[in-house]
Each structure stands twice: as C-alpha cells, then as structure tokens.
Design a protein around this motif. Structure first.
Motif, PDB file in Angstrom:
ATOM      1  N   PHE A   1       0.847  -1.186   0.000  1.00 49.94           N
ATOM      2  CA  PHE A   1       0.000   0.000   0.000  1.00 49.94           C
ATOM      3  C   PHE A   1       0.884   1.238   0.000  1.00 49.94           C
ATOM      4  O   PHE A   1       2.068   1.181   0.344  1.00 49.94           O
ATOM      5  CB  PHE A   1      -0.960   0.012   1.191  1.00 49.94           C
ATOM      6  CG  PHE A   1      -0.334   0.269   2.535  1.00 49.94           C
ATOM      7  CD1 PHE A   1      -0.350   1.540   3.098  1.00 49.94           C
ATOM      8  CD2 PHE A   1       0.264  -0.756   3.251  1.00 49.94           C
ATOM      9  CE1 PHE A   1       0.222   1.789   4.342  1.00 49.94           C
ATOM     10  CE2 PHE A   1       0.834  -0.529   4.503  1.00 49.94           C
ATOM     11  CZ  PHE A   1       0.813   0.742   5.044  1.00 49.94           C
ATOM     12  N   SER A   2       0.296   2.362  -0.411  1.00 52.68           N
ATOM     13  CA  SER A   2       1.021   3.626  -0.394  1.00 52.68           C
ATOM     14  C   SER A   2       0.394   4.564   0.628  1.00 52.68           C
ATOM     15  O   SER A   2      -0.811   4.520   0.878  1.00 52.68           O
ATOM     16  CB  SER A   2       1.015   4.286  -1.777  1.00 52.68           C
ATOM     17  OG  SER A   2      -0.296   4.665  -2.153  1.00 52.68           O
ATOM     18  N   PHE A   3       1.237   5.416   1.207  1.00 50.33           N
ATOM     19  CA  PHE A   3       0.811   6.359   2.236  1.00 50.33           C
ATOM     20  C   PHE A   3       1.494   7.685   1.934  1.00 50.33           C
ATOM     21  O   PHE A   3       2.712   7.811   2.056  1.00 50.33           O
ATOM     22  CB  PHE A   3       1.223   5.843   3.613  1.00 50.33           C
ATOM     23  CG  PHE A   3       0.586   6.551   4.781  1.00 50.33           C
ATOM     24  CD1 PHE A   3      -0.419   5.934   5.509  1.00 50.33           C
ATOM     25  CD2 PHE A   3       1.003   7.815   5.177  1.00 50.33           C
ATOM     26  CE1 PHE A   3      -0.989   6.568   6.614  1.00 50.33           C
ATOM     27  CE2 PHE A   3       0.439   8.455   6.258  1.00 50.33           C
ATOM     28  CZ  PHE A   3      -0.570   7.834   6.984  1.00 50.33           C
ATOM     29  N   THR A   4       0.699   8.676   1.519  1.00 51.00           N
ATOM     30  CA  THR A   4       1.218  10.003   1.187  1.00 51.00           C
ATOM     31  C   THR A   4       0.753  10.989   2.245  1.00 51.00           C
ATOM     32  O   THR A   4      -0.433  11.041   2.575  1.00 51.00           O
ATOM     33  CB  THR A   4       0.721  10.461  -0.185  1.00 51.00           C
ATOM     34  OG1 THR A   4       1.127   9.513  -1.177  1.00 51.00           O
ATOM     35  CG2 THR A   4       1.279  11.835  -0.536  1.00 51.00           C
ATOM     36  N   SER A   5       1.689  11.754   2.792  1.00 51.81           N
ATOM     37  CA  SER A   5       1.345  12.694   3.849  1.00 51.81           C
ATOM     38  C   SER A   5       1.916  14.071   3.530  1.00 51.81           C
ATOM     39  O   SER A   5       3.016  14.194   2.998  1.00 51.81           O
ATOM     40  CB  SER A   5       1.892  12.195   5.194  1.00 51.81           C
ATOM     41  OG  SER A   5       1.409  13.000   6.255  1.00 51.81           O
ATOM     42  N   PHE A   6       1.150  15.100   3.878  1.00 54.90           N
ATOM     43  CA  PHE A   6       1.551  16.487   3.649  1.00 54.90           C
ATOM     44  C   PHE A   6       1.872  17.132   4.995  1.00 54.90           C
ATOM     45  O   PHE A   6       1.037  17.134   5.904  1.00 54.90           O
ATOM     46  CB  PHE A   6       0.433  17.243   2.937  1.00 54.90           C
ATOM     47  CG  PHE A   6       0.111  16.681   1.578  1.00 54.90           C
ATOM     48  CD1 PHE A   6       0.719  17.202   0.441  1.00 54.90           C
ATOM     49  CD2 PHE A   6      -0.774  15.614   1.440  1.00 54.90           C
ATOM     50  CE1 PHE A   6       0.439  16.674  -0.822  1.00 54.90           C
ATOM     51  CE2 PHE A   6      -1.058  15.087   0.184  1.00 54.90           C
ATOM     52  CZ  PHE A   6      -0.439  15.606  -0.945  1.00 54.90           C
ATOM     53  N   GLU A   7       3.087  17.669   5.125  1.00 59.59           N
ATOM     54  CA  GLU A   7       3.543  18.196   6.405  1.00 59.59           C
ATOM     55  C   GLU A   7       4.320  19.493   6.201  1.00 59.59           C
ATOM     56  O   GLU A   7       5.341  19.514   5.525  1.00 59.59           O
ATOM     57  CB  GLU A   7       4.428  17.160   7.106  1.00 59.59           C
ATOM     58  CG  GLU A   7       5.067  17.639   8.390  1.00 59.59           C
ATOM     59  CD  GLU A   7       4.039  18.083   9.428  1.00 59.59           C
ATOM     60  OE1 GLU A   7       4.074  19.271   9.831  1.00 59.59           O
ATOM     61  OE2 GLU A   7       3.199  17.243   9.825  1.00 59.59           O
ATOM     62  N   ALA A   8       3.839  20.572   6.816  1.00 64.08           N
ATOM     63  CA  ALA A   8       4.490  21.874   6.660  1.00 64.08           C
ATOM     64  C   ALA A   8       5.651  22.074   7.626  1.00 64.08           C
ATOM     65  O   ALA A   8       6.595  22.811   7.320  1.00 64.08           O
ATOM     66  CB  ALA A   8       3.459  22.992   6.850  1.00 64.08           C
ATOM     67  N   PHE A   9       5.584  21.437   8.796  1.00 63.59           N
ATOM     68  CA  PHE A   9       6.586  21.677   9.838  1.00 63.59           C
ATOM     69  C   PHE A   9       7.115  20.335  10.348  1.00 63.59           C
ATOM     70  O   PHE A   9       6.721  19.878  11.426  1.00 63.59           O
ATOM     71  CB  PHE A   9       5.975  22.497  10.978  1.00 63.59           C
ATOM     72  CG  PHE A   9       5.340  23.779  10.525  1.00 63.59           C
ATOM     73  CD1 PHE A   9       6.123  24.852  10.117  1.00 63.59           C
ATOM     74  CD2 PHE A   9       3.960  23.907  10.483  1.00 63.59           C
ATOM     75  CE1 PHE A   9       5.536  26.041   9.689  1.00 63.59           C
ATOM     76  CE2 PHE A   9       3.369  25.089  10.054  1.00 63.59           C
ATOM     77  CZ  PHE A   9       4.160  26.157   9.656  1.00 63.59           C
ATOM     78  N   PRO A  10       8.001  19.693   9.599  1.00 62.64           N
ATOM     79  CA  PRO A  10       8.457  18.354   9.983  1.00 62.64           C
ATOM     80  C   PRO A  10       9.315  18.353  11.244  1.00 62.64           C
ATOM     81  O   PRO A  10      10.052  19.295  11.521  1.00 62.64           O
ATOM     82  CB  PRO A  10       9.272  17.905   8.768  1.00 62.64           C
ATOM     83  CG  PRO A  10       9.724  19.181   8.121  1.00 62.64           C
ATOM     84  CD  PRO A  10       8.599  20.153   8.330  1.00 62.64           C
ATOM     85  N   MET A  11       9.190  17.278  11.981  1.00 65.08           N
ATOM     86  CA  MET A  11      10.028  17.063  13.151  1.00 65.08           C
ATOM     87  C   MET A  11      11.444  16.672  12.743  1.00 65.08           C
ATOM     88  O   MET A  11      11.667  16.157  11.647  1.00 65.08           O
ATOM     89  CB  MET A  11       9.458  15.929  14.006  1.00 65.08           C
ATOM     90  CG  MET A  11       8.237  16.254  14.799  1.00 65.08           C
ATOM     91  SD  MET A  11       7.846  14.856  15.912  1.00 65.08           S
ATOM     92  CE  MET A  11       6.574  15.623  16.909  1.00 65.08           C
ATOM     93  N   PHE A  12      12.381  16.864  13.653  1.00 66.08           N
ATOM     94  CA  PHE A  12      13.690  16.254  13.522  1.00 66.08           C
ATOM     95  C   PHE A  12      13.597  14.808  14.013  1.00 66.08           C
ATOM     96  O   PHE A  12      12.701  14.447  14.796  1.00 66.08           O
ATOM     97  CB  PHE A  12      14.735  17.029  14.313  1.00 66.08           C
ATOM     98  CG  PHE A  12      15.074  18.363  13.706  1.00 66.08           C
ATOM     99  CD1 PHE A  12      15.836  18.435  12.556  1.00 66.08           C
ATOM    100  CD2 PHE A  12      14.610  19.544  14.281  1.00 66.08           C
ATOM    101  CE1 PHE A  12      16.157  19.657  11.991  1.00 66.08           C
ATOM    102  CE2 PHE A  12      14.922  20.773  13.715  1.00 66.08           C
ATOM    103  CZ  PHE A  12      15.690  20.827  12.566  1.00 66.08           C
TER     104      PHE A  12
END
Length: 234
Positions: free
Chosen positions: A91-102
């Motif tokens: 399966f594929s999982f696409t995520s949109f994130e403006a402020f990624p964690m370290f």
C-alpha cells in the motif's frame, strides 16, 4: 530504538516543540498536542483506521493520504494493522507536512508506544538521512513537505482513504478551510472515505460542500464526536 547521531538539515521550517508528561510533544506554534494525552495509539485506531473502515478495506495497491504527518504515528499504526491483517501486497501512504520534526524528536515521541518500537526504529533511521520517500515492509511512504494548500493541488494521485489530522481547527484553521477540503475531494478515489477527530461545524460543512456525505459519530476519549465521510457518487 537507536538514534543515528547525525541528521541532514531539513528544508523549510521545522516543528517547534515542548514536551509534556515526559514524551508527549506539544506544538508551541499551534499550542496543541500531536496526539491524544490519553492514548495516541488508541485514538489513531479509533479515528483514522475504524473511521475509514480499515483494515477491512485493505487490498493490494490501497492508497492512503494524510494532512499532517507529525510524529508518523498514524503511518506506523496503519502499517502494523496491515501486517496484523495478513493482507498480501503493498500500500502507499502520502502525507503532507508543513513543519516536519527532527528525527530525535520523532524518536522521543514514538518511544511512548512500545508496540510500534521495531517499525518506529526503521522509520527514524530513514528519516534521519533526509529521506522522505521510504519503503518499510509493505508500505511506501511519501512525505511531501510544505503547505498543503499549495502542495495538494499539484499532487497527481488519489486516495481511497484520507486521514485529516491537522492541529485543532480553532488553532490551525488554514488546514481545514473549504478550498482545501475541495482539493481533498478532488484527490479522492470514487467511493473513497475520509475521517477526522474533529466535528467542528465549519469543517463538516466544508466537506459536504466538497462532495462528501458526512456523518458525525462518537469520538475518542473525552471528545464526544468525530467525523466520517464518503465521497458522493457523481
């Protein structure tokens, strides 16, 4: 989990965090926790998996998309559910994130969930190298960094299931506006679904206007209600 000790510098802005009760990350930008203070793992299972009728709908090639990657908890919980379901294929999982964690922040947050430890360790190791297209077991993860209001319209795929997991609509309204919900609908496969922990009226109205049939259902923990929806047939 092991920490690699070095990490590529991320592009754009990163998450601004403080920690509560040991290892619960709080966004100082939005004054909101990244997951439930009661049990983030149980909340993900209730809201995003059960809210999208998963794992019952899993099949080879299933596509999931998400607004707000955060700690990666939703992705890892989904991957564990896939493994436990016995579903064959990928399966594929696409995520949109403006402020990624370290990576060290991600590792600390995910340490609260021993059940996910092996999968979390693999994710953190990839994340620390700067990789945002990652394969772990049956899952292909693609994290798209940037403002979802711009990035989603350029995305060339559709999802069978959406996890709408931005910070509280009262504190992060940009991720819940009607035009973004319209883009979610445009990037949803026929009869696709979406789920979110919030039952805010303007969010539900935006989803309805976008073309979803919207249902308010019991929420997790102290949240009385959440939202489930299915894309209407044209």
């Amino acid at each position: 989990m092991t920490w690699l000790g070095t990490e590529w510098k991320m592009q754009g802005e990163s998450a601004d965090l403080e920690w509560r009760d040991g290892d619960i990350p709080i966004s100082t930008r939005f004054d909101d926790p990244y997951f439930s203070l009661e049990s983030g793992l149980d909340e993900t299972r209730h809201v995003f998996l059960a809210g999208n009728d998963l794992p019952a709908r899993f099949r080879d090639g299933f596509r999931i998309a998400e607004l707000g990657f955060g700690t990666g908890l939703n992705f890892l919980t989904t991957l564990l559910a896939w493994q436990q379901s016995g579903c064959e294929g990928n399966f594929s999982f696409t995520s949109f994130e403006a402020f990624p964690m370290f990576a060290d922040e991600m590792q600390r947050a995910l340490s609260a969930f021993p059940e996910l430890d092996a999968l979390a360790s693999e994710l953190v190791q990839h994340w620390a190298t700067g990789a945002r297209q990652i394969t772990i077991g049956a899952a292909t993860l693609n994290v798209i960094e940037g403002d979802a209001r711009q990035c989603l319209r350029r995305w060339q795929d559709k999802a069978e299931a959406w996890y709408l997991d931005g910070f509280s609509p009262a504190k992060n309204p940009e991720l819940w506006q009607e035009d973004l919900m319209a883009e979610v609908a445009r990037h949803t496969a026929p009869e696709g679904t979406a789920a979110t922990y919030t039952a805010a009226g303007f969010v539900r109205r935006g989803l309805e206007t976008a073309g979803f049939d919207v249902t308010r259902t019991p929420g997790y923990g102290r949240k009385r209600h959440m939202t489930r929806c299915t894309l209407r047939a044209e």
